[in-house]
Motif scaffolding. Structure first.
Motif, PDB file in Angstrom:
ATOM      1  N   LEU A 162       0.827  -1.202   0.000  1.00  0.00           N
ATOM      2  CA  LEU A 162       0.000   0.000   0.000  1.00  0.00           C
ATOM      3  C   LEU A 162       0.862   1.254   0.000  1.00  0.00           C
ATOM      4  CD1 LEU A 162      -2.851  -0.983   2.488  1.00  0.00           C
ATOM      5  CD2 LEU A 162      -3.167  -0.277   0.112  1.00  0.00           C
ATOM      6  N   ALA A 163       1.968   1.218   0.744  1.00  0.00           N
ATOM      7  CA  ALA A 163       2.886   2.355   0.751  1.00  0.00           C
ATOM      8  C   ALA A 163       3.468   2.589  -0.642  1.00  0.00           C
ATOM      9  CB  ALA A 163       4.004   2.126   1.769  1.00  0.00           C
ATOM     10  N   LEU A 164       3.879   1.515  -1.315  1.00  0.00           N
ATOM     11  CA  LEU A 164       4.404   1.638  -2.680  1.00  0.00           C
ATOM     12  C   LEU A 164       3.324   2.163  -3.624  1.00  0.00           C
ATOM     13  CD1 LEU A 164       6.614  -0.925  -4.591  1.00  0.00           C
ATOM     14  CD2 LEU A 164       4.685   0.162  -5.704  1.00  0.00           C
ATOM     15  N   ASN A 165       2.138   1.614  -3.522  1.00  0.00           N
ATOM     16  CA  ASN A 165       1.032   2.020  -4.382  1.00  0.00           C
ATOM     17  C   ASN A 165       0.760   3.519  -4.251  1.00  0.00           C
ATOM     18  OD1 ASN A 165      -1.321   2.207  -5.898  1.00  0.00           O
ATOM     19  ND2 ASN A 165      -2.515   0.826  -4.638  1.00  0.00           N
ATOM     20  N   PHE A 166       0.581   3.993  -3.036  1.00  0.00           N
ATOM     21  CA  PHE A 166       0.301   5.405  -2.817  1.00  0.00           C
ATOM     22  C   PHE A 166       1.475   6.285  -3.254  1.00  0.00           C
ATOM     23  CE2 PHE A 166      -2.712   4.178   0.859  1.00  0.00           C
ATOM     24  CZ  PHE A 166      -3.783   4.097  -0.011  1.00  0.00           C
ATOM     25  N   GLN A 167       2.685   5.824  -2.957  1.00  0.00           N
ATOM     26  CA  GLN A 167       3.869   6.610  -3.298  1.00  0.00           C
ATOM     27  C   GLN A 167       3.950   6.849  -4.807  1.00  0.00           C
ATOM     28  OE1 GLN A 167       5.741   7.418  -0.612  1.00  0.00           O
ATOM     29  NE2 GLN A 167       7.233   8.689  -1.674  1.00  0.00           N
ATOM     30  N   LEU A 168       3.607   5.836  -5.575  1.00  0.00           N
ATOM     31  CA  LEU A 168       3.719   5.921  -7.033  1.00  0.00           C
ATOM     32  C   LEU A 168       2.483   6.514  -7.681  1.00  0.00           C
ATOM     33  CD1 LEU A 168       5.314   5.170  -9.630  1.00  0.00           C
ATOM     34  CD2 LEU A 168       4.219   2.915  -9.521  1.00  0.00           C
ATOM     35  N   ASN A 169       1.305   6.206  -7.156  1.00  0.00           N
ATOM     36  CA  ASN A 169       0.074   6.459  -7.907  1.00  0.00           C
ATOM     37  C   ASN A 169      -0.853   7.520  -7.345  1.00  0.00           C
ATOM     38  OD1 ASN A 169       0.501   4.344  -9.914  1.00  0.00           O
ATOM     39  ND2 ASN A 169       0.136   2.879  -8.255  1.00  0.00           N
TER      40      ASN A 169
ATOM     41  N   LYS B 190       7.137  10.682   2.091  1.00  0.00           N
ATOM     42  CA  LYS B 190       7.248   9.231   2.231  1.00  0.00           C
ATOM     43  C   LYS B 190       5.992   8.699   2.905  1.00  0.00           C
ATOM     44  CE  LYS B 190      11.667   9.260   0.967  1.00  0.00           C
ATOM     45  NZ  LYS B 190      12.146   8.664  -0.291  1.00  0.00           N
ATOM     46  N   PHE B 191       5.329   7.753   2.270  1.00  0.00           N
ATOM     47  CA  PHE B 191       4.101   7.241   2.866  1.00  0.00           C
ATOM     48  C   PHE B 191       4.367   6.380   4.092  1.00  0.00           C
ATOM     49  CE2 PHE B 191       1.415   8.720  -0.584  1.00  0.00           C
ATOM     50  CZ  PHE B 191       0.227   8.944   0.096  1.00  0.00           C
ATOM     51  N   SER B 192       5.579   5.851   4.244  1.00  0.00           N
ATOM     52  CA  SER B 192       5.890   5.126   5.480  1.00  0.00           C
ATOM     53  C   SER B 192       5.828   6.076   6.671  1.00  0.00           C
ATOM     54  CB  SER B 192       7.280   4.496   5.398  1.00  0.00           C
ATOM     55  OG  SER B 192       8.262   5.502   5.174  1.00  0.00           O
ATOM     56  N   ASP B 193       6.431   7.267   6.509  1.00  0.00           N
ATOM     57  CA  ASP B 193       6.361   8.276   7.569  1.00  0.00           C
ATOM     58  C   ASP B 193       4.914   8.715   7.801  1.00  0.00           C
ATOM     59  OD1 ASP B 193       9.079   8.106   7.619  1.00  0.00           O
ATOM     60  OD2 ASP B 193       9.440   9.999   6.585  1.00  0.00           O
ATOM     61  N   TRP B 194       4.182   8.866   6.702  1.00  0.00           N
ATOM     62  CA  TRP B 194       2.799   9.317   6.787  1.00  0.00           C
ATOM     63  C   TRP B 194       1.940   8.291   7.512  1.00  0.00           C
ATOM     64  CZ3 TRP B 194      -2.099   8.110   4.811  1.00  0.00           C
ATOM     65  CH2 TRP B 194      -3.028   9.164   4.769  1.00  0.00           C
ATOM     66  N   PHE B 195       2.123   7.002   7.194  1.00  0.00           N
ATOM     67  CA  PHE B 195       1.410   5.934   7.910  1.00  0.00           C
ATOM     68  C   PHE B 195       1.710   6.004   9.401  1.00  0.00           C
ATOM     69  CE2 PHE B 195       1.205   2.718   4.132  1.00  0.00           C
ATOM     70  CZ  PHE B 195       0.200   3.465   3.556  1.00  0.00           C
ATOM     71  N   GLU B 196       2.980   6.194   9.708  1.00  0.00           N
ATOM     72  CA  GLU B 196       3.397   6.198  11.111  1.00  0.00           C
ATOM     73  C   GLU B 196       2.834   7.409  11.854  1.00  0.00           C
ATOM     74  OE1 GLU B 196       7.516   5.144  13.539  1.00  0.00           O
ATOM     75  OE2 GLU B 196       7.612   5.810  11.452  1.00  0.00           O
TER      76      GLU B 196
ATOM     77  N   ALA C 114      -8.350  12.228 -12.469  1.00  0.00           N
ATOM     78  CA  ALA C 114      -9.189  11.089 -12.822  1.00  0.00           C
ATOM     79  C   ALA C 114      -9.190  10.114 -11.648  1.00  0.00           C
ATOM     80  CB  ALA C 114      -8.654  10.406 -14.077  1.00  0.00           C
ATOM     81  N   VAL C 115     -10.271   9.366 -11.508  1.00  0.00           N
ATOM     82  CA  VAL C 115     -10.373   8.403 -10.409  1.00  0.00           C
ATOM     83  C   VAL C 115      -9.501   7.188 -10.711  1.00  0.00           C
ATOM     84  CG1 VAL C 115     -11.935   6.843  -9.181  1.00  0.00           C
ATOM     85  CG2 VAL C 115     -12.675   9.155  -9.753  1.00  0.00           C
ATOM     86  N   TYR C 116      -8.787   6.716  -9.699  1.00  0.00           N
ATOM     87  CA  TYR C 116      -7.908   5.549  -9.828  1.00  0.00           C
ATOM     88  C   TYR C 116      -8.491   4.388  -9.034  1.00  0.00           C
ATOM     89  CZ  TYR C 116      -3.764   2.658  -8.661  1.00  0.00           C
ATOM     90  OH  TYR C 116      -2.885   1.623  -8.453  1.00  0.00           O
ATOM     91  N   PRO C 117      -9.105   3.394  -9.698  1.00  0.00           N
ATOM     92  CA  PRO C 117      -9.587   2.212  -8.997  1.00  0.00           C
ATOM     93  C   PRO C 117      -8.401   1.334  -8.597  1.00  0.00           C
ATOM     94  CG  PRO C 117     -10.433   2.333 -11.271  1.00  0.00           C
ATOM     95  CD  PRO C 117      -9.319   3.298 -11.144  1.00  0.00           C
ATOM     96  N   THR C 118      -8.346   0.923  -7.359  1.00  0.00           N
ATOM     97  CA  THR C 118      -7.187   0.157  -6.901  1.00  0.00           C
ATOM     98  C   THR C 118      -7.610  -0.818  -5.806  1.00  0.00           C
ATOM     99  OG1 THR C 118      -4.895   0.350  -6.118  1.00  0.00           O
ATOM    100  CG2 THR C 118      -6.498   1.885  -5.178  1.00  0.00           C
ATOM    101  N   SER C 119      -6.650  -1.523  -5.255  1.00  0.00           N
ATOM    102  CA  SER C 119      -6.959  -2.562  -4.280  1.00  0.00           C
ATOM    103  C   SER C 119      -5.775  -2.771  -3.350  1.00  0.00           C
ATOM    104  CB  SER C 119      -7.279  -3.882  -4.996  1.00  0.00           C
ATOM    105  OG  SER C 119      -6.175  -4.301  -5.786  1.00  0.00           O
ATOM    106  N   SER C 120      -6.052  -3.469  -2.257  1.00  0.00           N
ATOM    107  CA  SER C 120      -4.979  -3.896  -1.358  1.00  0.00           C
ATOM    108  C   SER C 120      -4.624  -5.338  -1.687  1.00  0.00           C
ATOM    109  CB  SER C 120      -5.430  -3.788   0.100  1.00  0.00           C
ATOM    110  OG  SER C 120      -6.366  -4.824   0.398  1.00  0.00           O
ATOM    111  N   ALA C 121      -3.550  -5.825  -1.112  1.00  0.00           N
ATOM    112  CA  ALA C 121      -3.105  -7.200  -1.361  1.00  0.00           C
ATOM    113  C   ALA C 121      -4.056  -8.225  -0.730  1.00  0.00           C
ATOM    114  CB  ALA C 121      -1.689  -7.409  -0.841  1.00  0.00           C
ATOM    115  N   ILE C 122      -4.923  -7.775   0.185  1.00  0.00           N
ATOM    116  CA  ILE C 122      -5.894  -8.698   0.780  1.00  0.00           C
ATOM    117  C   ILE C 122      -7.293  -8.489   0.183  1.00  0.00           C
ATOM    118  CG2 ILE C 122      -4.584  -8.936   2.914  1.00  0.00           C
ATOM    119  CD1 ILE C 122      -6.687  -7.117   4.257  1.00  0.00           C
ATOM    120  N   GLY C 123      -7.353  -7.793  -0.963  1.00  0.00           N
ATOM    121  CA  GLY C 123      -8.598  -7.725  -1.717  1.00  0.00           C
ATOM    122  C   GLY C 123      -9.550  -6.609  -1.366  1.00  0.00           C
ATOM    123  N   THR C 124      -9.129  -5.631  -0.575  1.00  0.00           N
ATOM    124  CA  THR C 124      -9.964  -4.462  -0.325  1.00  0.00           C
ATOM    125  C   THR C 124      -9.982  -3.595  -1.579  1.00  0.00           C
ATOM    126  OG1 THR C 124      -9.139  -4.493   1.952  1.00  0.00           O
ATOM    127  CG2 THR C 124     -10.392  -2.554   1.258  1.00  0.00           C
TER     128      THR C 124
END
Length: 586
Positions: A244-251, A262-268, A522-532
């Protein structure tokens, strides 16, 4: 060159250190992954519906736990616009080439980095006229030779190793996690999301693939949720947070505008690190909801469907949704929409007409840009459709293409109509193709300008539309010879905001109302690795260009004439109402 990496959280922070140590242990980051250690598992992939199915190969190894891997080139050739990709190994590195345009991506497993020499060219859509052309052209919407412009973006490098994600490369085979493949290589499109339920893969085009209008599961939705809810394996749970961090960072298209380095810092910072790596899928889903509605709060971001690992309870979900503190923008637009519809309803107690003629002025009103897949060449508007459009359009079921086609027919057959007013004062957006269609009807063509938030690439693409559905584009397909007006408000968002910007920039239409609500991506449809399944703002930023400078339209568009009272928007017939006001302008 732009780079996309993540800062490892500091060792001094116990929570972050625990997550990282678990990651290093469970994902085998202390040794190189080898292709020979993976076992192939044949599974299925569904494309939007249950009977559209194909085979798909996944790979698993003891070193990566429950995280599914895919073969990069095979997956590209299967899922990406039917283009042909090939790979060539040079030492330990691998170069992947898109054969139709020569775009390349270089993978260095020692440095753990993926470098796109031209990211936008590599991911350019089939049939596109420019690098950032994301409109679907067909028998109705076609490209126009009027103007196509593009400035190439910078090369980008994704340092996947800093996300503690690994690949296995041998000969011409590169194995990488399924979700990493989706987020890095498929994320350039805005046409759907790839979901994995722990057993099979689902390519969903939007939420309607899984749920009907009554929020009941479709046949495909039943299949997606046919697996039993369970605790998420630790290897997959930890990977989920990092991906999710990679996804947000790139997209995430508004990352830089929001100052997120950095989304890792942002998550924290927001207490999300542990929640997003939880083995409790319900906790992960709730965290993603809060990201969409509270922390991003950009109105484009939305939660679409819960993970199949989660234990779904309608009552509990309702309580969770009510407990989330949404952003001021969400609260403001919801309140404004409620107030506007109440006021509008007082002027149209028997239903809202999609088309209304008052004297020499024609009003066309719609609150959403949407298409329902109807083929108007084969299934033209019926008398019942016309009756509903003219009396209570929201109940008609006729989409934006059908409404504008009907409005055009009225104008072309009535030379007494001098003014055309498009009322999008309660329009919160919708489909880009439909917005382009409306702009073509009003202006004769649509000129769409986009800048990539990922690479800085800029492009401008023009379109024509066959509005009367006769198989050709002529003067009879537009109303540019009439006086054009657009009614806008702070509710006018996303594609509504884009239409207002196009009209304002054209200099051919007069905007009346209040400043629009913005919404540049534009809207970006995406998902998590556990299918959210969820949406965020993509890296495609709608822009206005002046003197070679592209500026996104997120701040909204100001009207030429301001209305300060809600009743002034919808009081059309009174002698001092909107129609009379419009007449006084000329």
């Amino acid at each position: 060159m732009k780079s996309f990496s993540i800062k490892i959280p500091s060792v001094g922070r116990v929570l972050a250190l625990t997550a990282l140590l678990a990651c290093l242990s469970s994902c085998g980051q202390n040794r190189a992954l080898k292709v020979k250690d993976f076992a192939l598992k044949a599974t299925k992939i569904y494309y939007g519906e249950l009977d559209s199915v194909d085979s798909f190969d996944l790979y698993f190894s003891d070193a990566t736990g429950k995280v599914p891997y895919v073969d990069l080139v095979t997956s590209l050739n299967k899922l990406f616009n039917s283009k042909t990709f090939s790979a060539k190994k040079e030492g330990s590195d691998l170069t992947v080439v898109r054969e139709d345009n020569g775009a390349k991506v270089h993978i260095d497993p020692k440095k753990k980095e993926i470098t796109f020499s031209d990211y936008d060219l590599f991911k350019m859509n089939a049939g596109a006229a420019s690098l950032l052309d994301i409109v679907v052209t067909d028998d109705i919407i076609t490209h126009c030779d009027l103007a196509t412009y593009e400035n190439r973006g910078e090369p980008i490098t994704v340092y996947y190793g800093t996300f503690l994600i690994d690949m296995a490369i041998d000969k011409n085979i590169a194995l990488l996690p399924l979700q990493t493949f989706v987020d890095v290589f498929l994320s350039g499109n805005t046409y759907g999301a790839v979901l994995y339920n722990g057993d099979e893969i689902f390519y969903v085009y939007d939420k309607s693939s899984l749920f009907n209008d009554s929020f009941e599961r479709t046949e495909l939705g039943k299949k997606y949720y046919s697996v039993a809810p369970s605790e998420v394996d630790e290897s997959l749970a930890d990977f989920n947070m990092r991906e999710l961090a990679l996804n947000f960072q790139l997209n995430y298209g508004l990352r830089e505008l929001r100052g997120i380095e950095k989304f890792s810092d942002w998550f924290e910072t927001h207490g999300l690190l542990e929640r997003l790596s939880s083995t409790d899928a319900n906790e992960v889903d709730l965290a993603i909801k809060e990201i969409c509605y509270r922390y991003f709060g950009d109105i484009h971001s939305s939660f679409e469907a819960h993970s199949p690992y989660a234990k779904f309870n309608k009552e509990k979900e309702r309580e969770e949704n009510q407990s989330i503190s949404t952003s001021p923008s969400y609260r403001r637009i919801n309140q404004s929409l409620e107030d506007a519809k109440e006021t509008r309803g007082s002027f149209f107690p028997d239903g809202l007409p999609g088309i209304q003629k008052i004297g020499d002025t024609l009003y066309v009103t719609f609150d959403e840009f949407f298409g329902n897949g109807r083929d108007y060449f084969e299934e033209p508007l019926t008398d019942d459709d016309w009756d509903a459009i003219l009396s209570d359009y929201p109940s008609s079921g006729v989409d934006t293409f059908g409404l504008i086609h009907a409005a055009n027919e009225v104008v072309q057959e009535d030379p007494t109509i001098r003014n055309v007013v498009v009322d999008i004062s309660c329009n919160t957006g919708g489909g880009l193709d439909e917005e382009v269609f409306v702009a073509c009807w009003l202006l004769g063509f649509s000129h769409l300008q986009i800048q990539s938030g990922t690479t800085g690439c800029q492009s401008a693409t023009s379109y024509l539309a066959d509005v009367n559905f006769d198989g050709e584009v002529t003067q009879e397909d537009n109303v540019r010879d009439r006086r054009l007006f657009c009614l806008v408000s702070d509710i006018t968002f996303s594609c509504g905001n884009l239409l207002a910007s196009m009209l304002k920039e054209s200099g051919r239409a007069t905007l009346i109302g209040s400043k629009t609500g913005g919404g540049a991506c534009a809207v970006y449809p995406t998902s998590s690795a556990i299918g959210t399944y969820f949406n965020t703002s993509s890296h495609f930023r709608f822009s206005a260009e002046k003197n070679g400078v592209f500026k996104d339209i997120d701040d909204g568009v100001s009207p030429d004439y301001k209305l300060t009272e809600l009743r002034s928007f919808y009081n059309r017939s009174d002698k001092n109402g909107l129609t009379a006001f419009i007449k006084k302008l000329y």
